[in-house]
Motif scaffolding. Structure first.
Motif, PDB file in Angstrom:
ATOM      1  N   ARG A  75     -11.550   2.252   3.470  1.00 14.58           N
ATOM      2  CA  ARG A  75     -12.847   2.549   2.846  1.00 14.58           C
ATOM      3  C   ARG A  75     -13.148   1.533   1.737  1.00 14.58           C
ATOM      4  O   ARG A  75     -14.303   1.142   1.536  1.00 14.58           O
ATOM      5  CB  ARG A  75     -12.837   3.975   2.288  1.00 14.58           C
ATOM      6  CG  ARG A  75     -14.215   4.446   1.832  1.00 14.58           C
ATOM      7  CD  ARG A  75     -14.174   5.809   1.137  1.00 14.58           C
ATOM      8  NE  ARG A  75     -13.503   6.808   1.961  1.00 14.58           N
ATOM      9  CZ  ARG A  75     -12.397   7.439   1.605  1.00 14.58           C
ATOM     10  NH1 ARG A  75     -11.824   7.188   0.434  1.00 14.58           N
ATOM     11  NH2 ARG A  75     -11.859   8.343   2.395  1.00 14.58           N
ATOM     12  N   HIS A  76     -12.110   1.101   1.026  1.00 14.52           N
ATOM     13  CA  HIS A  76     -12.293   0.161  -0.079  1.00 14.52           C
ATOM     14  C   HIS A  76     -12.857  -1.176   0.399  1.00 14.52           C
ATOM     15  O   HIS A  76     -13.593  -1.839  -0.352  1.00 14.52           O
ATOM     16  CB  HIS A  76     -10.956  -0.062  -0.792  1.00 14.52           C
ATOM     17  CG  HIS A  76     -11.065  -0.861  -2.056  1.00 14.52           C
ATOM     18  ND1 HIS A  76     -11.555  -0.341  -3.240  1.00 14.52           N
ATOM     19  CD2 HIS A  76     -10.736  -2.152  -2.329  1.00 14.52           C
ATOM     20  CE1 HIS A  76     -11.535  -1.263  -4.172  1.00 14.52           C
ATOM     21  NE2 HIS A  76     -11.039  -2.382  -3.648  1.00 14.52           N
ATOM     22  N   GLN A 101      -8.079   5.367   2.618  1.00 19.08           N
ATOM     23  CA  GLN A 101      -8.646   4.944   1.333  1.00 19.08           C
ATOM     24  C   GLN A 101      -8.730   3.423   1.245  1.00 19.08           C
ATOM     25  O   GLN A 101      -9.726   2.870   0.780  1.00 19.08           O
ATOM     26  CB  GLN A 101      -7.799   5.487   0.179  1.00 19.08           C
ATOM     27  CG  GLN A 101      -8.289   5.055  -1.202  1.00 19.08           C
ATOM     28  CD  GLN A 101      -7.370   5.526  -2.321  1.00 19.08           C
ATOM     29  OE1 GLN A 101      -6.567   6.447  -2.140  1.00 19.08           O
ATOM     30  NE2 GLN A 101      -7.483   4.896  -3.483  1.00 19.08           N
ATOM     31  N   ALA A 102      -7.680   2.751   1.713  1.00 18.59           N
ATOM     32  CA  ALA A 102      -7.681   1.283   1.686  1.00 18.59           C
ATOM     33  C   ALA A 102      -8.769   0.731   2.586  1.00 18.59           C
ATOM     34  O   ALA A 102      -9.484  -0.217   2.223  1.00 18.59           O
ATOM     35  CB  ALA A 102      -6.311   0.757   2.116  1.00 18.59           C
ATOM     36  N   ARG A 146     -10.046  -8.010  -2.208  1.00 16.39           N
ATOM     37  CA  ARG A 146     -10.380  -6.650  -2.655  1.00 16.39           C
ATOM     38  C   ARG A 146      -9.167  -5.726  -2.522  1.00 16.39           C
ATOM     39  O   ARG A 146      -8.949  -4.860  -3.366  1.00 16.39           O
ATOM     40  CB  ARG A 146     -11.564  -6.116  -1.850  1.00 16.39           C
ATOM     41  CG  ARG A 146     -12.867  -6.868  -2.119  1.00 16.39           C
ATOM     42  CD  ARG A 146     -14.029  -6.256  -1.373  1.00 16.39           C
ATOM     43  NE  ARG A 146     -14.359  -4.919  -1.891  1.00 16.39           N
ATOM     44  CZ  ARG A 146     -15.246  -4.112  -1.323  1.00 16.39           C
ATOM     45  NH1 ARG A 146     -15.887  -4.492  -0.219  1.00 16.39           N
ATOM     46  NH2 ARG A 146     -15.498  -2.937  -1.850  1.00 16.39           N
ATOM     47  N   LEU A 150      -7.130  -3.662  -5.419  1.00 17.43           N
ATOM     48  CA  LEU A 150      -6.772  -2.246  -5.306  1.00 17.43           C
ATOM     49  C   LEU A 150      -5.275  -2.042  -5.509  1.00 17.43           C
ATOM     50  O   LEU A 150      -4.860  -1.054  -6.128  1.00 17.43           O
ATOM     51  CB  LEU A 150      -7.196  -1.719  -3.931  1.00 17.43           C
ATOM     52  CG  LEU A 150      -6.855  -0.264  -3.602  1.00 17.43           C
ATOM     53  CD1 LEU A 150      -7.605   0.692  -4.529  1.00 17.43           C
ATOM     54  CD2 LEU A 150      -7.181   0.037  -2.137  1.00 17.43           C
ATOM     55  N   ARG A 189       0.836  -1.213   0.000  1.00 13.12           N
ATOM     56  CA  ARG A 189       0.000   0.000   0.000  1.00 13.12           C
ATOM     57  C   ARG A 189       0.869   1.260   0.000  1.00 13.12           C
ATOM     58  O   ARG A 189       0.607   2.212  -0.749  1.00 13.12           O
ATOM     59  CB  ARG A 189      -0.919  -0.012   1.241  1.00 13.12           C
ATOM     60  CG  ARG A 189      -1.749   1.250   1.390  1.00 13.12           C
ATOM     61  CD  ARG A 189      -2.654   1.194   2.614  1.00 13.12           C
ATOM     62  NE  ARG A 189      -1.913   1.085   3.862  1.00 13.12           N
ATOM     63  CZ  ARG A 189      -1.240   2.074   4.441  1.00 13.12           C
ATOM     64  NH1 ARG A 189      -1.193   3.277   3.866  1.00 13.12           N
ATOM     65  NH2 ARG A 189      -0.618   1.890   5.583  1.00 13.12           N
TER      66      ARG A 189
END
Length: 298
Positions: free
Chosen positions: A48-49, A45-46, A74, A78, A36
């Motif tokens: 939230r993904h 952001q990660a 997931r 990403l 990441r």
């Protein structure tokens, strides 16, 4: 999968009041965090993904919470992880989610002990010093029983027996793993302060003398009467892992809890303090003779 796990965030984890960082989960979380950060994707952001908060994402990356298969897949999408690298991450997930063998003792093993056993299980080399008693992996069963009983005065007889049993199994697993190594500075005070009885200490010293011939064990003795021995490092265990698995981790205990150090500078400081203590202590061969001399006095 990225080759380097990346530098750990500056933190001291107090194991008295938080979720347990399990080594197998930490390996996966560390590599996911490194990927990441390589892509400069914010933690928020990660999280939230995959539908979790930033604090939850942080605890997952640092081995305190487990990953779900759906969430890992997931995140790999990403992070654009494909092919063999993706399979490697999923293999780490499989190892992280397996029920560890020490869960059979979960009824008596507190958070800090579970964390300790997970790192002990995965580490290739341990460097240890304890000013209070002989290091756990060097203890005989009866000495361990006496130490646990004295250290936990409110524990029931069954709890003491269960914790002693866990320590014995840890010894057995360490012995069975032929590639593991223990470097230990033994404080001479722990060799002259008996636990259990004089007979228990005699057999404990006999055990240490026997281990001196095993190349996996390197024992040094911090002499009781030598001036200025740098024992201020306190109870310390340094876990060294295979390259690319995890950076070195330090575990330390105090009277009412324990903590883990992962920050590179803090770990390096502990390692240097341990090295100073080791250098000031009796060599392996001289330590063997000191053990024989102490045994004769008993």
């Amino acid at each position: 999968m990225t080759g380097q796990a990346g530098r750990a965030q500056r933190r001291v984890r107090n194991l008295h009041d938080e979720a347990v960082p399990i080594a197998q989960r930490l390996v996966l979380g560390t590599h996911l965090r490194a990927r990441r950060k390589e892509l400069k994707i914010p933690m928020k952001q990660a999280g939230r993904h995959i539908g979790v908060s930033e604090p939850t994402m942080s605890r997952t990356e640092t081995g305190q919470l487990g990953f779900k298969l759906r969430d890992v897949e997931r995140l790999l999408d990403l992070y654009d992880v494909l092919g063999e690298s993706r399979l490697a991450y999923l293999d780490l997930l499989d190892h992280a989610n397996r029920t560890p063998w020490w869960q059979d003792w979960k009824d008596v093993a507190g958070k800090h002990l579970q964390a300790f056993v997970s790192f002990e299980e995965m580490a290739q080399r341990l460097r240890a010093y304890d000013p209070s008693y002989i290091t756990g992996l060097l203890q005989t069963e009866e000495y361990a029983h006496a130490v646990i009983e004295q250290g936990l005065p409110d524990a029931t007889a069954r709890e003491v027996e269960r914790l002693t049993e866990l320590r014995v199994v840890r010894h057995q697993r360490f012995d069975a793993a032929k590639v593991k190594q223990l470097i230990c500075v033994v404080d001479e005070l722990t060799l002259v302060r008996p636990y259990g009885s004089t007979a228990v200490m005699r057999r404990q010293l006999d055990h240490l003398i026997t281990l001196m011939d095993d190349p996996r064990y390197t024992l040094r003795i911090a002499e009781l009467t030598k001036p200025n021995i740098p024992t201020n490092v306190g109870m310390t265990v340094i876990f060294d892992f295979e390259e690319q698995v995890l950076p070195a981790i330090v575990y330390a205990e105090h009277f009412d809890g324990a903590f883990i150090l992962q920050d590179e500078e803090q770990v390096d400081g502990r390692i240097k303090a341990f090295d100073r203590l080791q250098a000031a202590s009796l060599s392996h061969s001289r330590a063997a003779q000191r053990l024989r001399d102490l045994r004769k006095k008993l």
